[in-house]
Design a protein around this motif. Sequence first.
Motif, PDB file in Angstrom:
ATOM      1  N   ILE A 425       0.911  -1.042   0.250  1.00 30.16           N
ATOM      2  CA  ILE A 425      -0.089  -0.158  -0.049  1.00 30.16           C
ATOM      3  C   ILE A 425       0.843   1.277   0.125  1.00 30.16           C
ATOM      4  O   ILE A 425       0.521   2.318  -0.876  1.00 30.16           O
ATOM      5  CB  ILE A 425      -1.055   0.072   1.117  1.00 30.16           C
ATOM      6  CG1 ILE A 425      -2.273  -1.177   1.062  1.00 30.16           C
ATOM      7  CG2 ILE A 425      -1.707   1.283   1.308  1.00 30.16           C
ATOM      8  CD1 ILE A 425      -2.996  -1.235   2.218  1.00 30.16           C
ATOM      9  N   VAL A 426       1.829   1.141   0.948  1.00 32.11           N
ATOM     10  CA  VAL A 426       2.914   2.387   0.794  1.00 32.11           C
ATOM     11  C   VAL A 426       3.309   2.598  -0.471  1.00 32.11           C
ATOM     12  O   VAL A 426       3.612   3.976  -1.085  1.00 32.11           O
ATOM     13  CB  VAL A 426       4.023   2.149   1.977  1.00 32.11           C
ATOM     14  CG1 VAL A 426       4.961   3.295   1.708  1.00 32.11           C
ATOM     15  CG2 VAL A 426       3.338   2.090   3.225  1.00 32.11           C
ATOM     16  N   ARG A 427       3.948   1.648  -1.159  1.00 32.63           N
ATOM     17  CA  ARG A 427       4.500   1.900  -2.363  1.00 32.63           C
ATOM     18  C   ARG A 427       3.740   2.351  -3.627  1.00 32.63           C
ATOM     19  O   ARG A 427       3.789   3.268  -4.115  1.00 32.63           O
ATOM     20  CB  ARG A 427       5.124   0.323  -3.122  1.00 32.63           C
ATOM     21  CG  ARG A 427       5.811   0.794  -4.190  1.00 32.63           C
ATOM     22  CD  ARG A 427       6.377  -0.457  -5.007  1.00 32.63           C
ATOM     23  NE  ARG A 427       5.290  -1.596  -5.462  1.00 32.63           N
ATOM     24  CZ  ARG A 427       5.539  -2.618  -5.816  1.00 32.63           C
ATOM     25  NH1 ARG A 427       6.720  -3.128  -5.977  1.00 32.63           N
ATOM     26  NH2 ARG A 427       4.506  -3.488  -6.085  1.00 32.63           N
ATOM     27  N   GLU A 428       2.308   1.998  -3.708  1.00 29.52           N
ATOM     28  CA  GLU A 428       1.223   2.543  -4.485  1.00 29.52           C
ATOM     29  C   GLU A 428       1.004   3.758  -4.046  1.00 29.52           C
ATOM     30  O   GLU A 428       0.561   4.658  -4.883  1.00 29.52           O
ATOM     31  CB  GLU A 428       0.029   1.441  -4.304  1.00 29.52           C
ATOM     32  CG  GLU A 428       0.191  -0.029  -4.833  1.00 29.52           C
ATOM     33  CD  GLU A 428       0.589   0.136  -6.201  1.00 29.52           C
ATOM     34  OE1 GLU A 428       0.325   1.131  -7.052  1.00 29.52           O
ATOM     35  OE2 GLU A 428       1.133  -0.907  -6.630  1.00 29.52           O
ATOM     36  N   ILE A 429       0.927   4.245  -2.831  1.00 27.73           N
ATOM     37  CA  ILE A 429       0.617   5.585  -2.370  1.00 27.73           C
ATOM     38  C   ILE A 429       1.806   6.650  -3.053  1.00 27.73           C
ATOM     39  O   ILE A 429       1.586   7.570  -3.268  1.00 27.73           O
ATOM     40  CB  ILE A 429       0.295   5.657  -1.105  1.00 27.73           C
ATOM     41  CG1 ILE A 429      -0.942   4.925  -0.749  1.00 27.73           C
ATOM     42  CG2 ILE A 429       0.179   7.151  -0.460  1.00 27.73           C
ATOM     43  CD1 ILE A 429      -1.323   4.999   0.936  1.00 27.73           C
ATOM     44  N   VAL A 430       2.984   6.185  -2.721  1.00 28.08           N
ATOM     45  CA  VAL A 430       4.018   6.807  -3.059  1.00 28.08           C
ATOM     46  C   VAL A 430       4.087   7.201  -4.491  1.00 28.08           C
ATOM     47  O   VAL A 430       4.331   8.125  -5.049  1.00 28.08           O
ATOM     48  CB  VAL A 430       5.229   6.222  -2.603  1.00 28.08           C
ATOM     49  CG1 VAL A 430       6.601   6.877  -3.370  1.00 28.08           C
ATOM     50  CG2 VAL A 430       5.530   6.257  -1.031  1.00 28.08           C
ATOM     51  N   SER A 431       3.802   6.327  -5.269  1.00 27.02           N
ATOM     52  CA  SER A 431       3.717   6.162  -6.863  1.00 27.02           C
ATOM     53  C   SER A 431       2.518   7.153  -7.271  1.00 27.02           C
ATOM     54  O   SER A 431       2.772   7.743  -7.948  1.00 27.02           O
ATOM     55  CB  SER A 431       3.441   4.774  -7.427  1.00 27.02           C
ATOM     56  OG  SER A 431       3.432   4.752  -8.711  1.00 27.02           O
ATOM     57  N   ALA A 432       1.480   6.964  -6.645  1.00 23.40           N
ATOM     58  CA  ALA A 432       0.358   7.818  -6.932  1.00 23.40           C
ATOM     59  C   ALA A 432       0.727   9.563  -6.771  1.00 23.40           C
ATOM     60  O   ALA A 432       0.013  10.177  -7.389  1.00 23.40           O
ATOM     61  CB  ALA A 432      -0.964   7.579  -6.197  1.00 23.40           C
ATOM     62  N   HIS A 433       1.553   9.499  -5.898  1.00 27.01           N
ATOM     63  CA  HIS A 433       2.307  10.903  -5.467  1.00 27.01           C
ATOM     64  C   HIS A 433       3.462  11.355  -6.152  1.00 27.01           C
ATOM     65  O   HIS A 433       4.013  12.394  -5.714  1.00 27.01           O
ATOM     66  CB  HIS A 433       2.094  11.210  -3.932  1.00 27.01           C
ATOM     67  CG  HIS A 433       1.096  11.336  -3.115  1.00 27.01           C
ATOM     68  ND1 HIS A 433       0.008  10.016  -2.973  1.00 27.01           N
ATOM     69  CD2 HIS A 433      -0.165  12.326  -2.823  1.00 27.01           C
ATOM     70  CE1 HIS A 433      -1.194  10.579  -2.358  1.00 27.01           C
ATOM     71  NE2 HIS A 433      -1.119  11.845  -2.309  1.00 27.01           N
ATOM     72  N   HIS A 434       3.857  10.722  -7.050  1.00 29.32           N
ATOM     73  CA  HIS A 434       5.138  10.831  -7.865  1.00 29.32           C
ATOM     74  C   HIS A 434       6.389  10.960  -6.763  1.00 29.32           C
ATOM     75  O   HIS A 434       7.361  11.837  -7.234  1.00 29.32           O
ATOM     76  CB  HIS A 434       4.986  12.055  -8.748  1.00 29.32           C
ATOM     77  CG  HIS A 434       3.739  12.042  -9.381  1.00 29.32           C
ATOM     78  ND1 HIS A 434       3.581  11.402 -10.456  1.00 29.32           N
ATOM     79  CD2 HIS A 434       2.505  13.014  -9.362  1.00 29.32           C
ATOM     80  CE1 HIS A 434       2.209  11.513 -11.027  1.00 29.32           C
ATOM     81  NE2 HIS A 434       1.628  12.441 -10.315  1.00 29.32           N
ATOM     82  N   GLY A 435       6.446   9.963  -6.066  1.00 28.42           N
ATOM     83  CA  GLY A 435       7.493  10.139  -4.838  1.00 28.42           C
ATOM     84  C   GLY A 435       8.425   8.893  -5.273  1.00 28.42           C
ATOM     85  O   GLY A 435       8.273   8.038  -6.084  1.00 28.42           O
ATOM     86  N   THR A 436       9.175   8.492  -4.303  1.00 27.69           N
ATOM     87  CA  THR A 436      10.113   7.400  -4.262  1.00 27.69           C
ATOM     88  C   THR A 436      10.177   6.868  -2.847  1.00 27.69           C
ATOM     89  O   THR A 436      10.119   7.552  -1.865  1.00 27.69           O
ATOM     90  CB  THR A 436      11.582   7.596  -4.606  1.00 27.69           C
ATOM     91  OG1 THR A 436      12.075   8.820  -3.864  1.00 27.69           O
ATOM     92  CG2 THR A 436      11.800   8.399  -6.279  1.00 27.69           C
ATOM     93  N   ILE A 437      10.501   5.743  -2.831  1.00 32.28           N
ATOM     94  CA  ILE A 437      10.701   4.820  -1.499  1.00 32.28           C
ATOM     95  C   ILE A 437      11.583   4.149  -1.839  1.00 32.28           C
ATOM     96  O   ILE A 437      12.181   3.350  -2.561  1.00 32.28           O
ATOM     97  CB  ILE A 437       9.455   4.080  -1.309  1.00 32.28           C
ATOM     98  CG1 ILE A 437       9.568   3.218   0.015  1.00 32.28           C
ATOM     99  CG2 ILE A 437       9.157   2.992  -2.438  1.00 32.28           C
ATOM    100  CD1 ILE A 437       8.368   2.821   0.686  1.00 32.28           C
TER     101      ILE A 437
END
Length: 464
Positions: A425-437
């Motif tokens: 879930i964290v990865r998908e949320i970060v991707s939806a906000h154009h970020g990186t993890i």
Amino acid sequence: MSRSLRAELLGWLLLPLVAVVAFNGWTSHRDAMRTADLITDRTLLASARVIAEQVKETDGRVEALIPPSALEMFASPDRDKVIYRVLSPSGELIAGFPDVVAPPAPPRGLEPAYYEGTFRTEAMRAVALAQPVISKVDGGNALVIVATTLHGRDRLVDEIWLTSLRDQLLLVGMAALLTLFGLRRGLAPLLRLRNELRSRSPESLQALDRDGVQSELRPMIDALNHALERVQAYIALQRRFVADASHQLRTPLAVLKTQIAMARRDEDPQLRQEALAAIDGGVDAMGRLVNQLLTLARAEPGGAALRKEELDFGEIARSATEGLAGIAFDRAIDLSYDAAEEPLPVIGHVTLLRALVVNLVENALRHIPQGGAVAVKLERAGAAILLVVEDNGPGIPAEDRERVLERFHRLAPSTVEGTGLGLAIVREIVSAHHGTILLTQTQPPPGLRVEVRLPAAPGEAPPA
């Protein structure tokens, strides 16, 4: 209201052509008028010169004999009237009509003067010509005026102009036919594409063939194929979500059904209470699973249209961390939160950003031994907002750090109950906000360090 591409293209091609024809018709009429005037003027001048040659002095008197050839030059089916007037150097009328209109100004030297006027209510065009007369009594320049009505000239103008206009209209008609033929041939690939899409099965999402179409249509074909690919991806996401949900809910539902059957059979109140407590815990776990699945579906690309706005990520992270203080207290874990005092604005979805922090911190709280420590830090890093969650637990081996971001992946062996969806879930949320993890090891090891970078809201300059 339906619009025809063929009609629009034909209109855009023919309307400018019609405008050009209209302008050309006006210029053609003007040129026809000039041509007819030139012919009329030359005829008038030739007639005036023939008459002027006959102006002579005889026995001390200036006379003018009008030869028939001077008037026969104007013979035409229009039966134009030809009038003339000859004045002696002293201004005496020696031949012709006395009421012929004189020129506005006398001719300059021997150059002819052309002008227009009326003769007995009829429009006419005339020429005035000075003719030197050698005489001892009345020497000087005689004035010869020849005029004609304009029926022949007007007919000549109409013939020249209408012939040119007819030819131009024929050209426009031919251009329209050729344009229609060209449009039919040029739009044939587009019509074939339309027919192909109409005849397709609703379930078919295969890419369209871009061969055999004009280069101008290929970007549209590519855009359609890209749209079909996205539709396929969305359908795959839906199918995967349904499969994941059914897979994850099947086992808890079976367990709940078994526990309910056992509670019905147990007559011992103590055993029944234990069974009901187990059922209650199972329902809570299923509720958490459903919430995680819904959050995952919302965060996935195409899962929902995210309405983003400018938010203070610091306030969201602080509130989310405080909400998990109870879990930390129950497990005797030292949970700390450190953030810059300045606002940390991002463009995002408030529910998903809160879920991001909750999943990271809760994942750390549940996977470290009692008495451990979890540190949450939030700061600005250039043009990004950096969220760091560190724990002093066992950490994750380097070869498993990428796989734990996948849904339903859990490290083996695992003594902690969970769904394997938190980091996914964290990865998908970060991707939806154009970020990186990024998952790394804490220093000193062991332990896990999770870094999340989200773009800062535009217009916010990093501190000096």
